[in-house]
Each structure stands twice: as C-alpha cells, then as structure tokens.
Design a protein around this motif. Structure first.
Motif, PDB file in Angstrom:
ATOM      1  N   ARG A  54       0.816  -1.237   0.000  1.00 23.29           N
ATOM      2  CA  ARG A  54       0.000   0.000   0.000  1.00 23.29           C
ATOM      3  C   ARG A  54       0.837   1.268   0.000  1.00 23.29           C
ATOM      4  NH1 ARG A  54      -3.679  -1.583   5.086  1.00 23.29           N
ATOM      5  NH2 ARG A  54      -4.293   0.598   4.965  1.00 23.29           N
ATOM      6  N   MET A  55       2.153   1.145  -0.259  1.00 23.85           N
ATOM      7  CA  MET A  55       3.035   2.308  -0.112  1.00 23.85           C
ATOM      8  C   MET A  55       2.824   3.341  -1.222  1.00 23.85           C
ATOM      9  SD  MET A  55       4.654   1.363   2.547  1.00 23.85           S
ATOM     10  CE  MET A  55       6.133   2.318   2.701  1.00 23.85           C
ATOM     11  N   LYS A  56       2.878   4.623  -0.834  1.00 21.11           N
ATOM     12  CA  LYS A  56       2.796   5.732  -1.798  1.00 21.11           C
ATOM     13  C   LYS A  56       3.930   6.708  -1.513  1.00 21.11           C
ATOM     14  CE  LYS A  56      -1.991   5.732  -3.032  1.00 21.11           C
ATOM     15  NZ  LYS A  56      -2.772   5.205  -1.906  1.00 21.11           N
ATOM     16  N   ARG A  57       4.357   7.447  -2.526  1.00 25.78           N
ATOM     17  CA  ARG A  57       5.402   8.449  -2.321  1.00 25.78           C
ATOM     18  C   ARG A  57       5.008   9.409  -1.183  1.00 25.78           C
ATOM     19  NH1 ARG A  57       9.520  11.699  -5.192  1.00 25.78           N
ATOM     20  NH2 ARG A  57      10.135  13.026  -3.447  1.00 25.78           N
ATOM     21  N   SER A  72       8.715   6.470   0.715  1.00 20.44           N
ATOM     22  CA  SER A  72       7.302   6.223   0.469  1.00 20.44           C
ATOM     23  C   SER A  72       6.673   5.739   1.778  1.00 20.44           C
ATOM     24  CB  SER A  72       7.108   5.204  -0.654  1.00 20.44           C
ATOM     25  OG  SER A  72       7.902   4.075  -0.437  1.00 20.44           O
ATOM     26  N   GLY A  73       5.343   5.853   1.864  1.00 20.99           N
ATOM     27  CA  GLY A  73       4.727   5.536   3.155  1.00 20.99           C
ATOM     28  C   GLY A  73       3.250   5.262   3.062  1.00 20.99           C
ATOM     29  N   ILE A  74       2.681   4.930   4.224  1.00 20.80           N
ATOM     30  CA  ILE A  74       1.241   4.671   4.320  1.00 20.80           C
ATOM     31  C   ILE A  74       0.796   4.961   5.756  1.00 20.80           C
ATOM     32  CG2 ILE A  74       1.770   2.226   4.710  1.00 20.80           C
ATOM     33  CD1 ILE A  74      -0.913   1.734   4.925  1.00 20.80           C
ATOM     34  N   VAL A 107       3.766   3.863   8.375  1.00 21.50           N
ATOM     35  CA  VAL A 107       4.974   3.092   8.039  1.00 21.50           C
ATOM     36  C   VAL A 107       5.655   3.759   6.851  1.00 21.50           C
ATOM     37  CG1 VAL A 107       5.839   0.894   7.124  1.00 21.50           C
ATOM     38  CG2 VAL A 107       4.215   0.895   9.015  1.00 21.50           C
ATOM     39  N   LEU A 108       6.975   3.912   6.945  1.00 20.84           N
ATOM     40  CA  LEU A 108       7.776   4.525   5.874  1.00 20.84           C
ATOM     41  C   LEU A 108       8.818   3.544   5.379  1.00 20.84           C
ATOM     42  CD1 LEU A 108       8.809   8.023   7.301  1.00 20.84           C
ATOM     43  CD2 LEU A 108       7.016   7.538   5.620  1.00 20.84           C
TER      44      LEU A 108
END
Ligand code: AKG
Ligand code: FE2
Length: 208
Positions: A54-57, A72-74, A107-108
């Motif tokens: 599910r990570m995004k910039r 990236s993170g969520i 989370v990163l």
C-alpha cells in the motif's frame, strides 16, 4: 535554563504489555530517549508485510511531493487490524498520552539514497493542523539498515542507528519554543540496504 516538565516520566525500564521496554536517555531538555524491546521481530515483519502493498510516495505536511522527503509511506486507519490495535495501545502506554490523541500509525520505506532532510514534526502556526498540534514522536525501527539511515538531531549532535525492534522518542510540548526547535531532525540517506520505520505521533488534544 529552567527545566521544564516532560510528558514522559523518566525511568530506566517501562513494564508495558508483559514487555520490559528499556530506556536510554540521550538528551534531557528536550527529552530524547532510545527505547529497546518495543516490537518483536514478528511484529516488525508483520507491519512491513501489511504496509508493503500500500506504499505511496511520501508528502510534506503541506501535501506536496518534495526532494526534502523522498521515502514512500502509508498511514494505517485507527484500529484497522488486531496488529495495529495492539501496537497503538502499546505506543500510547509508552508515550503516556491517551490513545484518543494518537494519529494513525504510519509506516515509511526508504530505498538507497532516499532520506528525510532536516524538519520538525510539529506544524508551524500558520498550518491549520497547528490548532491541535503534534506533541511527541515515536519512531520504531522495523529492520536493521546495512549502512546509513540514521536519525540525527543536527543541533544536538545526536545520531541514532536504526536497530530492529528499538525506537526513538522525542517531545516538543515545551513552553520554551527554543526547546521545541532543538528537535529538528533528519532521516539520513540510506547508503546500503533498505530502511523501514513505523511512526506514532501524538496530538495535544483528542484526534480520533
Ligand atoms: O526516518 C527517520 O529516521 C526519521 C523519520 C521522520 O523524521 C519522520 O517521518 O517525521
Ligand atoms: Fe520527523
């Protein structure tokens, strides 16, 4: 300087959830603490596995994509799974702030060369979120990084190496703005390997 009261009572061990979380004071004013034994290896891996798809910039507080922050993170939803509930309850007990003041766990992930340049975690007074500002941070390290990726406080000459299951705590709810400003910190570029962290931020007032 007059010493101000910290949010976290200073102890060498915090018995929480059948765990003995150890503490090493890195700095007193502002209070900066390294905790050991916060998350088990299984919890670290479970958080990475839940976050990875599910990570995004990552963005800055103003929602902009910027070279200041290249990870990236969520953000997990509050209470979104038994694992998240368990960890949120633990971070709330450890940080001595009610769970209702907690942001969702973040989370990163940093790949080699990715970093988070010097910044504060609290919002500037022009930012709408400063009405219910952040007061403290817990950065939980989810893996060991081969080289680089230290969290540093450039004005305090403190450098913390990511160690799986350990965490870094600092707070910035002081009356003296100079103390809060000393919490300027960086996530140094990862040189070899990768870096996973989970962040818990607490707000001054109820947030959820
Ligand atoms: O990755 C790090 O070491 C620091 C992360 C951080 O400061 C943040 O996400 O606000
Ligand atoms: Fe930060």
């Amino acid at each position: 300087m007059i010493q101000e009261t910290s949010i976290l009572p200073v102890q060498s061990v915090y018995p929480i959830d059948n765990l003995l979380i150890t503490a090493e004071i890195l700095h007193e004013d502002p209070l900066i603490v390294r905790f050991g034994n916060v998350l088990s290896d299984e919890e670290c891996q479970a958080l990475i596995d839940a976050a990875a798809p599910r990570m995004k910039r990552s963005k800055l507080a103003n929602k902009e994509i910027s070279p200041i922050r290249t990870s990236s993170g969520i953000f997990f939803e509050a209470n979104e799974s038994p694992l998240i509930i368990e960890i949120e309850k633990r971070t709330s007990s450890l940080m001595h702030v009610p769970l209702s003041h907690a942001e969702g766990l973040q989370v990163l992930h940093y790949a080699p060369s990715q970093e988070f340049k010097a910044h504060y975690d609290f919002f500037g007074h022009n930012h709408p979120s400063s009405q219910n500002n952040r007061i403290s941070t817990l950065i939980m390290y989810l893996n060991d990084v081969e080289e680089g990726g230290e969290t540093t406080f450039p004005n305090l000459e403190i450098s913390v190496k990511p160690v799986k299951g350990s965490a870094l705590y600092f707070e910035y709810f002081y009356n003296d703005p100079k103390l809060n400003e000393l919490t300027l910190h960086c996530g140094l570029p990862v040189i070899r390997g990768e870096k996973w962290v989970a962040n818990q931020w607490m707000r001054k007032q109820q947030f959820r």
